[in-house]
Design a protein around this motif. Structure first.
Motif, PDB file in Angstrom:
ATOM      1  N   ALA A  63       0.853  -1.190   0.000  1.00  0.00           N
ATOM      2  CA  ALA A  63       0.000   0.000   0.000  1.00  0.00           C
ATOM      3  C   ALA A  63       0.887   1.237   0.000  1.00  0.00           C
ATOM      4  O   ALA A  63       2.067   1.168   0.357  1.00  0.00           O
ATOM      5  N   VAL A  64       0.291   2.339  -0.420  1.00  0.00           N
ATOM      6  CA  VAL A  64       1.000   3.619  -0.454  1.00  0.00           C
ATOM      7  C   VAL A  64       0.185   4.602   0.360  1.00  0.00           C
ATOM      8  O   VAL A  64      -1.040   4.605   0.293  1.00  0.00           O
ATOM      9  N   HIS A  65       0.851   5.406   1.135  1.00  0.00           N
ATOM     10  CA  HIS A  65       0.165   6.408   1.956  1.00  0.00           C
ATOM     11  C   HIS A  65       0.915   7.723   1.763  1.00  0.00           C
ATOM     12  O   HIS A  65       2.104   7.806   2.046  1.00  0.00           O
ATOM     13  N   THR A  66       0.243   8.740   1.214  1.00  0.00           N
ATOM     14  CA  THR A  66       0.944  10.014   1.027  1.00  0.00           C
ATOM     15  C   THR A  66       0.274  11.108   1.831  1.00  0.00           C
ATOM     16  O   THR A  66      -0.914  11.034   2.140  1.00  0.00           O
ATOM     17  N   GLY A  67       1.039  12.108   2.182  1.00  0.00           N
ATOM     18  CA  GLY A  67       0.525  13.292   2.867  1.00  0.00           C
ATOM     19  C   GLY A  67       1.321  14.470   2.363  1.00  0.00           C
ATOM     20  O   GLY A  67       2.248  14.287   1.560  1.00  0.00           O
ATOM     21  N   PRO A  68       1.001  15.694   2.818  1.00  0.00           N
ATOM     22  CA  PRO A  68       1.710  16.868   2.308  1.00  0.00           C
ATOM     23  C   PRO A  68       3.231  16.763   2.470  1.00  0.00           C
ATOM     24  O   PRO A  68       3.984  17.276   1.656  1.00  0.00           O
ATOM     25  N   LEU A  69       3.677  16.095   3.536  1.00  0.00           N
ATOM     26  CA  LEU A  69       5.110  16.094   3.831  1.00  0.00           C
ATOM     27  C   LEU A  69       5.736  14.711   3.796  1.00  0.00           C
ATOM     28  O   LEU A  69       6.883  14.540   4.183  1.00  0.00           O
ATOM     29  N   GLN A  70       4.956  13.705   3.372  1.00  0.00           N
ATOM     30  CA  GLN A  70       5.534  12.369   3.429  1.00  0.00           C
ATOM     31  C   GLN A  70       4.918  11.416   2.420  1.00  0.00           C
ATOM     32  O   GLN A  70       3.776  11.571   2.014  1.00  0.00           O
ATOM     33  N   VAL A  71       5.744  10.432   2.037  1.00  0.00           N
ATOM     34  CA  VAL A  71       5.281   9.318   1.218  1.00  0.00           C
ATOM     35  C   VAL A  71       5.714   8.058   1.943  1.00  0.00           C
ATOM     36  O   VAL A  71       6.895   7.896   2.272  1.00  0.00           O
ATOM     37  N   SER A  72       4.762   7.192   2.261  1.00  0.00           N
ATOM     38  CA  SER A  72       5.059   5.971   3.000  1.00  0.00           C
ATOM     39  C   SER A  72       4.739   4.754   2.147  1.00  0.00           C
ATOM     40  O   SER A  72       3.676   4.708   1.536  1.00  0.00           O
ATOM     41  N   LEU A  73       5.632   3.772   2.129  1.00  0.00           N
ATOM     42  CA  LEU A  73       5.366   2.528   1.418  1.00  0.00           C
ATOM     43  C   LEU A  73       5.243   1.407   2.452  1.00  0.00           C
ATOM     44  O   LEU A  73       6.113   1.263   3.322  1.00  0.00           O
TER      45      LEU A  73
END
Ligand code: ASP
Ligand code: MG
Length: 394
Positions: free
Chosen positions: A364-374
């Motif tokens: 899964a991928v989770h993005t936010g204004p300041l981060q990208v998480s895998l």
């Protein structure tokens, strides 16, 4: 006279010799003409050892008693540091969190500070004493002893700095500040001169164990400047916040293996969240599809650091949600943090291409204004962290 709040982490006070060195450092800072409030963590691995003891006694220890036990760790270090200072001829007094006026909510093991009433601290500073405060603990309005979650001594320090209008909040550990990745994983990691509050908060939530996320939140809300420094070596450390202009898009990379991932049917999500909230278990992120359409699954990721009695929790989830929730074992996250990360599609593309080139499946991928998480297999965290660190500038 200006007040300086200093915090020393567990490894900086791990033994008598190190506590003596901390005392010498405190004396030197005081000699520069400041009033000193010194917040300390438990010696070395004391907190883990106390947790282990509790586990031997009970698979699901009552949270109140757990907090009673865990707060002992910090009491040991404050008393010893106060003795060390007095041996050096420096007047000092140690206080527990409750004596220091740290008032929290009732949430044992992950309490939040509601307010700080540093009456006794101010009295003792006026008597020219160095005040040593036990970190990581407070007292609730019901007069119960609480702890602030792992790494909570940072939060104590920042909250006191705000309440005392301190000139600075200096956080000492066994590294010279914040790095672009964990230097034990990524040898080419660089020390960051400065860092924004928001990026630091993202890093802290993404598993970088350098500063507590609640501490950064307090610092931001009260405009406290944090200076992260090495306790026993020279160095310029890292300042938070730093200067925002001209920052590279990617600042740092962090990984987190201490995660519990649940896949739930969309229809059961609300009751699962209610179940977790009842038990004061926080979520790191919730990802997936909702609404109408084919039965969809939602991923719920929980940080495990402040979840005690994990086996009991697992069994309770399995029992309450036998048909609707399943565990997805063996996953962790690698998170890329930076001021320009969320608005730059190229970055997510590069992160995904990097994972693919290593043969790492991305769940899964989770993005936010300041981060990208895998979200990836835990076994791939180290290699992917190293590879993604190449996206940081420098
Ligand atoms: N001793 C506590 C812990 O290990 C608090 C802290 O170190 O800040 O989490
Ligand atoms: Mg500790």
């Amino acid at each position: 006279m200006s007040i300086i709040v200093q915090k020393y982490g567990g490894s900086s006070v791990a033994d008598v010799a190190r506590i003596r060195r901390v005392a010498a450092r405190v004396r030197a800072r005081r000699a520069e003409g400041h009033q000193l409030v010194v917040v300390v963590s438990a010696m070395g691995d004391t907190t883990d050892e106390l947790l282990e003891l509790a586990k031997q006694m009970s698979a699901d220890p009552p949270r109140r008693e757990l907090d009673m036990l865990l707060t002992c760790g910090e009491r040991i270090s404050v008393a010893l540091l106060s003795m060390a200072l007095q041996e050096l001829g420096v007047p000092a007094i140690s206080f527990t969190g409750s004596q220091s006026g740290i008032i929290t909510d009732e949430s044992h093991a992950s309490a939040r500070i509601l307010e700080v009433r540093p009456v006794r601290i101010l009295e003792e500073l006026a008597r020219d004493k160095v005040v040593i405060v036990a970190g990581y603990q407070g007292v609730s309005r019901e007069r119960e002893v609480t702890t602030l979650g792992r790494g909570g001594t940072d939060t104590t320090a920042v909250a006191l700095a705000a309440a005392l209008s301190a000139e600075a909040c200096e956080i000492f550990s066994d590294v010279d500040g914040i790095f672009s990745a964990d230097p034990r994983l990524v040898p080419e990691a660089r020390k960051l001169q400065s860092l924004g509050y928001d990026e630091m908060q993202e890093l802290a939530s993404a598993g970088a164990r350098v500063l507590n996320a609640q501490a950064v939140e307090w610092a931001k809300a009260n405009a406290i400047v944090i200076h992260a420094l090495h306790a026993h070596a020279a160095g310029t450390g890292t300042r938070i916040p730093g200067i925002a202009a001209g920052q590279p898009p990617v600042t740092a990379v962090a990984s987190d293996a201490d995660l519990w991932v649940l896949a739930t049917r969309t229809g059961a999500l609300a009751s699962l969240l209610d179940f977790l909230a009842e038990r004061q278990v926080r979520t790191r992120f919730v990802l997936g599809q909702g609404g109408e359409g084919p039965p969809a699954e939602v991923l719920v990721a929980l940080p495990l650091a402040d979840v005690h009695g994990q086996q009991a929790l697992r069994a309770a989830v399995a029992q309450a949600f036998a048909q609707t929730v399943r565990e997805v074992p063996g996953l962790g996250t690698v998170t890329v943090v930076g001021a320009g990360v969320g608005t730059e599609p190229r970055l997510l593309e590069q992160a995904l291409t990097t994972a693919a080139s290593l043969g790492v499946p991305v769940h899964a991928v989770h993005t936010g204004p300041l981060q990208v998480s895998l979200l990836v297999p835990a076994g791939a965290l180290e290699a992917l962290t190293r590879a993604l660190h190449q996206l940081t500038a420098g």
